[in-house]
Design a protein around this motif. Structure first.
Motif, PDB file in Angstrom:
ATOM      1  N   TRP A   1       0.849  -1.196   0.000  1.00 36.77           N
ATOM      2  CA  TRP A   1       0.000   0.000   0.000  1.00 36.77           C
ATOM      3  C   TRP A   1       0.885   1.247   0.000  1.00 36.77           C
ATOM      4  O   TRP A   1       2.108   1.168   0.150  1.00 36.77           O
ATOM      5  N   ASP A   2       0.250   2.392  -0.211  1.00 34.31           N
ATOM      6  CA  ASP A   2       0.894   3.719  -0.195  1.00 34.31           C
ATOM      7  C   ASP A   2       1.858   3.946  -1.354  1.00 34.31           C
ATOM      8  O   ASP A   2       2.596   4.938  -1.359  1.00 34.31           O
TER       9      ASP A   2
ATOM     10  N   GLY B   1      -2.494   2.120 -18.344  1.00 34.31           N
ATOM     11  CA  GLY B   1      -2.832   3.528 -18.487  1.00 34.31           C
ATOM     12  C   GLY B   1      -3.569   4.140 -17.310  1.00 34.31           C
ATOM     13  O   GLY B   1      -3.952   5.318 -17.362  1.00 34.31           O
ATOM     14  N   THR B   2      -3.796   3.360 -16.266  1.00 43.24           N
ATOM     15  CA  THR B   2      -4.477   3.868 -15.073  1.00 43.24           C
ATOM     16  C   THR B   2      -3.568   3.680 -13.866  1.00 43.24           C
ATOM     17  O   THR B   2      -2.842   2.691 -13.775  1.00 43.24           O
ATOM     18  N   SER B   3      -3.613   4.641 -12.933  1.00 40.96           N
ATOM     19  CA  SER B   3      -2.827   4.538 -11.704  1.00 40.96           C
ATOM     20  C   SER B   3      -3.713   4.045 -10.565  1.00 40.96           C
ATOM     21  O   SER B   3      -4.895   4.410 -10.481  1.00 40.96           O
ATOM     22  N   PHE B   4      -3.120   3.220  -9.694  1.00 36.97           N
ATOM     23  CA  PHE B   4      -3.845   2.671  -8.543  1.00 36.97           C
ATOM     24  C   PHE B   4      -3.066   2.998  -7.271  1.00 36.97           C
ATOM     25  O   PHE B   4      -1.838   2.858  -7.232  1.00 36.97           O
ATOM     26  N   LEU B   5      -3.796   3.423  -6.231  1.00 36.03           N
ATOM     27  CA  LEU B   5      -3.168   3.786  -4.960  1.00 36.03           C
ATOM     28  C   LEU B   5      -3.897   3.093  -3.808  1.00 36.03           C
ATOM     29  O   LEU B   5      -4.897   3.607  -3.293  1.00 36.03           O
ATOM     30  N   PRO B   6      -3.426   1.917  -3.381  1.00 37.66           N
ATOM     31  CA  PRO B   6      -4.032   1.290  -2.189  1.00 37.66           C
ATOM     32  C   PRO B   6      -3.592   2.037  -0.929  1.00 37.66           C
ATOM     33  O   PRO B   6      -2.422   2.397  -0.793  1.00 37.66           O
ATOM     34  N   LEU B   7      -4.521   2.266  -0.022  1.00 40.44           N
ATOM     35  CA  LEU B   7      -4.215   2.967   1.227  1.00 40.44           C
ATOM     36  C   LEU B   7      -3.897   1.959   2.335  1.00 40.44           C
ATOM     37  O   LEU B   7      -4.286   0.794   2.272  1.00 40.44           O
ATOM     38  N   SER B   8      -3.218   2.439   3.360  1.00 43.67           N
ATOM     39  CA  SER B   8      -2.796   1.580   4.467  1.00 43.67           C
ATOM     40  C   SER B   8      -3.982   1.196   5.348  1.00 43.67           C
ATOM     41  O   SER B   8      -4.842   2.037   5.641  1.00 43.67           O
TER      42      SER B   8
ATOM     43  N   ASN C   1      -8.865   0.468   2.563  1.00 42.64           N
ATOM     44  CA  ASN C   1      -8.500  -0.701   3.373  1.00 42.64           C
ATOM     45  C   ASN C   1      -9.000  -0.627   4.809  1.00 42.64           C
ATOM     46  O   ASN C   1      -8.638  -1.475   5.626  1.00 42.64           O
ATOM     47  N   ASN C   2      -9.799   0.390   5.120  1.00 45.54           N
ATOM     48  CA  ASN C   2     -10.321   0.535   6.475  1.00 45.54           C
ATOM     49  C   ASN C   2     -11.629   1.297   6.398  1.00 45.54           C
ATOM     50  O   ASN C   2     -11.797   2.169   5.533  1.00 45.54           O
ATOM     51  N   ILE C   3     -12.559   0.994   7.293  1.00 50.30           N
ATOM     52  CA  ILE C   3     -13.871   1.640   7.259  1.00 50.30           C
ATOM     53  C   ILE C   3     -13.761   3.154   7.400  1.00 50.30           C
ATOM     54  O   ILE C   3     -14.575   3.904   6.864  1.00 50.30           O
ATOM     55  N   ALA C   4     -12.707   3.640   8.075  1.00 48.40           N
ATOM     56  CA  ALA C   4     -12.514   5.086   8.221  1.00 48.40           C
ATOM     57  C   ALA C   4     -12.284   5.746   6.874  1.00 48.40           C
ATOM     58  O   ALA C   4     -12.668   6.905   6.656  1.00 48.40           O
ATOM     59  N   GLN C   5     -11.649   5.039   5.960  1.00 49.36           N
ATOM     60  CA  GLN C   5     -11.350   5.612   4.647  1.00 49.36           C
ATOM     61  C   GLN C   5     -12.606   5.783   3.805  1.00 49.36           C
ATOM     62  O   GLN C   5     -12.634   6.608   2.885  1.00 49.36           O
ATOM     63  N   VAL C   6     -13.651   5.032   4.104  1.00 45.24           N
ATOM     64  CA  VAL C   6     -14.932   5.230   3.425  1.00 45.24           C
ATOM     65  C   VAL C   6     -15.500   6.596   3.814  1.00 45.24           C
ATOM     66  O   VAL C   6     -16.012   7.342   2.972  1.00 45.24           O
ATOM     67  N   TYR C   7     -15.393   6.920   5.096  1.00 47.15           N
ATOM     68  CA  TYR C   7     -15.886   8.220   5.566  1.00 47.15           C
ATOM     69  C   TYR C   7     -15.106   9.351   4.898  1.00 47.15           C
ATOM     70  O   TYR C   7     -15.691  10.344   4.450  1.00 47.15           O
ATOM     71  N   TRP C   8     -13.773   9.190   4.830  1.00 49.27           N
ATOM     72  CA  TRP C   8     -12.957  10.204   4.161  1.00 49.27           C
ATOM     73  C   TRP C   8     -13.339  10.330   2.685  1.00 49.27           C
ATOM     74  O   TRP C   8     -13.502  11.432   2.157  1.00 49.27           O
ATOM     75  N   ALA C   9     -13.497   9.186   2.004  1.00 49.17           N
ATOM     76  CA  ALA C   9     -13.795   9.193   0.569  1.00 49.17           C
ATOM     77  C   ALA C   9     -15.121   9.900   0.284  1.00 49.17           C
ATOM     78  O   ALA C   9     -15.247  10.644  -0.699  1.00 49.17           O
TER      79      ALA C   9
END
Length: 715
Positions: A550-551, A558-565, A597-605
């Motif tokens: 991640w990170d 042609g697409t970039s992917f960024l998995p979060l911690s 990768n965490n339920i908190a990131q759904v809130y941020w998104a």
């Protein structure tokens, strides 16, 4: 003490629950036979819960006490019908809360069983403010926070989230990896049914590993047990509602003494109180490893310079220390006792071994020889007091290396602490029904169920309401009983006569019909709404192996992917850097898809896509630690985040993107630094960026320690 917070005890069986309440617990939590994160526990039958519900209901022995049911494992689409049947049973039993991990199960509860209070399991790895807020938006009324949080971090969350209940662990076994994010059991055994997320953890962290850099074998990941003692009052002061003790795999004695000890602490007694001392000793003799206060005092600095949290010399129960060895003889040992012991107590000694792993030997105390003032021996002594020296039986031949001077002696069982079985022949909970009885000249009806009978005048005065009340209250083992009774006497008689035999048969027929309808209702299916995308693999997502951990931004087609911690203790700073990466990508017109990768990131998104026109175009995927085991879970996330395009799952029968057999998630993700804890190295001069190579049973692992976070991957 006024405003005492709730003390919740684990109950692996009905006996455990009864003893927890007897010891002073305010609540118990337990699992049923399925969908529980402790499958190896005895767990509760439906009848057991009916008994407990009756005890906690009005008029019961433990009226006002609470109970919570754990439904805290992940369920596949094929298992949802069984989940629904379980939820129907629980809807009848009306627990005080359901502890849930699976977002699909939570959605089913919200939509079809709204009377069941939702509590977020520690398996959801909630360790930030945004995580709590997201669960609150999903209808959860209580969140069990991750165990890795410090007091200051919990206090910060409490202040930011004042209108939701927060539950905190205070005692019991600790996992090396984050709850809900530990893949060691499934990855190392290669068996999906050994997954901790399915309630069948193989406890890989309690096994030994070899470290190449140190050349030593030891239990690098076996955590000490949490024991906060008087510190728990600080949680009470900041408004933490429930305090939770771990231990559904442990016995009734553990439940009783934990409840007794912490009840006295919460009532204001100190550890100097003789009654508290006795309860603490008994609690630790019931079960305890070495103890730690874990991250309580660490602020926001992880485990820097903290006492070692890992028990690297022994993984098992060691109770309390009662003395030290002075010398070892053949079949005997001379011991200086610091606490009293007696014949039939169980003792244990842990000694170093030339095989590099410590030896742990337990034995029963069968004789004591103590010195008398006249120099003679007294071999008949059955009890030794604190401060005395004595010669005791000792299994010296079982040790590969003889224990040396000063080796601790532990007491792991006491003959006088065994608890008798409590009576489980208890009344069953019955749902109270309002019943209307209508009497006319042709008979009577119970809630519309007619019994034909030629009604006559009773020979004497009768209380017809009392007669029906007595009859309808005796409902035997039915799921139902009489609540409020209303009688309409439309017969021509002021005192109608109804033969008792007829009334009893009508009662039996009435309750049998209700019971049959209830049991049939348990099998009724529920139509679960699903979007088309909830069962279609996303072609945009690459093989998960290509994305690494991640990170790191990874380009694919042609697409970039960024998995979060999956972990981000400094949430605000971490997400700010993520936003800066996204804004930089927008400026360069790079299409970037973010992995959550965490339920908190759904809130941020959710909040991020509202920021501006560019951010609204951001797409997301649920990565391996934001579980969408079933289609309903994905649908729940999709409702929160319409820009969610897909999800990775570890099992090849998933309706979503299978990660592939070439991908393995990290074995452990932990806030417990392997360098400082498992390997015992000083924090001084640490670069906070270390790599260690481990081996076990032919498998090789790499442990990456960065900023006190340890990630272990298989090489």
């Amino acid at each position: 003490m006024e405003n005492r917070c709730e003390l919740a005890l684990p109950a692996g069986s009905l006996q455990c629950a009864l003893y927890a309440f007897k010891g002073g617990a305010d609540a118990v939590y337990f699992g049923l036979k399925s969908f529980s994160a402790r499958k190896a526990a005895v767990n509760f039958s439906f009848e057991d819960v009916r008994k407990l519900k009756a005890l906690c209901s009005e008029g019961g022995q433990y009226e006002g006490k609470k109970f919570y049911v754990t439904v805290n494992t992940l369920a596949s689409d094929s298992q949802l019908d069984d989940v629904i049947k379980l939820l129907r049973q629980l809807s009848y039993l009306k627990p005080d809360g359901l502890i849930v991990q699976d977002l699909g199960i939570a959605k089913i509860i919200r939509e079809h069983f709204p009377s069941l209070p939702l509590h977020g399991s520690t398996q959801l790895a909630v360790h930030t403010i945004d995580g709590v807020k997201e669960l609150q938006s999903l209808g959860f009324s209580r969140v069990v926070l991750s165990r890795e949080l410090s007091f200051e971090e919990i206090k910060k969350i409490r202040l930011a989230c004042p209108d939701i209940e927060l539950k905190v662990f205070i005692h019991g076994a600790l996992c090396y990896g984050f709850s809900g994010a530990c893949m060691a059991s499934q990855v190392i055994t290669g068996d999906r049914n050994k997954s901790a997320n399915r309630g069948s953890c193989a406890q890989i962290c309690r096994t030994w590993f070899h470290c190449k850099e140190t050349g030593k074998d030891s239990w690098l990941f076996s955590m000490k047990d949490l024991c906060l003692g008087e510190l728990v009052r600080q949680y009470q002061e900041i408004g933490i509602e429930p305090l939770k003790i771990e231990g559904r795999m442990k016995g009734a004695d553990y439940a009783y003494w934990c409840a007794r000890y912490y009840s006295m602490i919460l009532e204001g007694k100190t550890e100097k109180d003789p009654e508290v001392i006795w309860a603490k000793d008994a609690m630790q003799i019931a079960f305890s490893r070495d103890t730690t206060d874990y991250f309580f005092h660490t602020g926001t600095n992880g485990c820097i310079a903290q006492p070692n949290m890992v028990s690297s010399h022994d993984t098992g129960h060691r109770g309390i220390q009662v003395g030290t060895i002075d010398k070892v003889l053949s079949g005997k040992a001379v011991v200086r006792f610091t606490k009293p012991v007696a014949i039939r107590d169980g003792l244990k000694v842990i000694s170093a071994s030339s095989t590099k792993i410590s030896e742990s030997i337990g034995f029963a105390l069968t004789f004591i020889e103590s010195s008398r003032s006249d120099g003679r021996k007294d071999s008949t002594k059955s009890f030794i007091s604190e401060g005395e020296m004595a010669t005791i039986n000792f299994p010296s031949d079982k040790f590969e290396k003889k224990p040396g001077f000063g080796t601790p002696v532990y007491c792991v069982s006491r003959h006088n602490l065994n608890l008798p079985l409590l009576n489980e022949n208890l009344p069953l909970y019955k749902d109270k029904l309002d019943i209307e009885v209508a009497i006319d000249k042709d008979g009577f009806s119970i809630n519309g169920e007619k019994t034909s009978l030629e009604i006559q005048q009773a020979k004497g005065e009768t209380d017809i309401k009392e007669i029906f009340t007595k009859a309808l209250s005796a409902s035997d083992k039915s799921y139902f009983t009489l609540g409020n009774l209303n009688i309409r006497n439309n017969s021509p008689y002021e005192n109608p006569f109804i033969p008792l035999s007829v009334l009893k048969q009508a009662r039996r027929d009435f309750y049998e019909k209700l019971d049959t309808a209830f049991e049939n209702s348990l099998e009724e299916k529920i139509k679960i709404t699903k979007s088309e995308k909830a069962s279609v693999r996303c072609k945009t997502l690459p093989p998960r192996q290509r994305l690494g951990l991640w990170d790191m931004t990874v380009d694919f087609c042609g697409t970039s992917f960024l998995p979060l911690s999956p972990v981000m203790f400094d949430e605000e700073s971490y997400l700010k850097k993520v936003e800066e990466k996204l804004e930089a990508a927008f400026e360069k017109k790079i299409d970037i898809i973010v992995g959550l990768n965490n339920i908190a990131q759904v809130y941020w998104a959710k909040n991020w896509v509202k920021k501006n026109a560019l951010s609204r175009k951001t797409r997301f995927f649920a990565d391996v630690f934001l579980y969408t085991e079933n289609s309903t879970a994905f649908e729940s996330l999709k409702e929160e985040l319409p820009n969610l395009i897909g999800s990775y799952e570890l099992d090849d029968d998933t309706p979503f993107n299978y990660t592939g057999s070439d991908y393995e998630p990290p074995v452990f993700i932990s806030r417990v630094c392997l360098r400082h804890n498992g390997l015992g190295m000083d924090c001084k001069n640490c670069t906070r960026n270390n790599i260690f190579h481990l081996q076990q049973n032919g498998n090789s692992y790499k442990a990456i320690c960065r900023n006190c976070i340890t990630v272990v991957v298989r090489e």
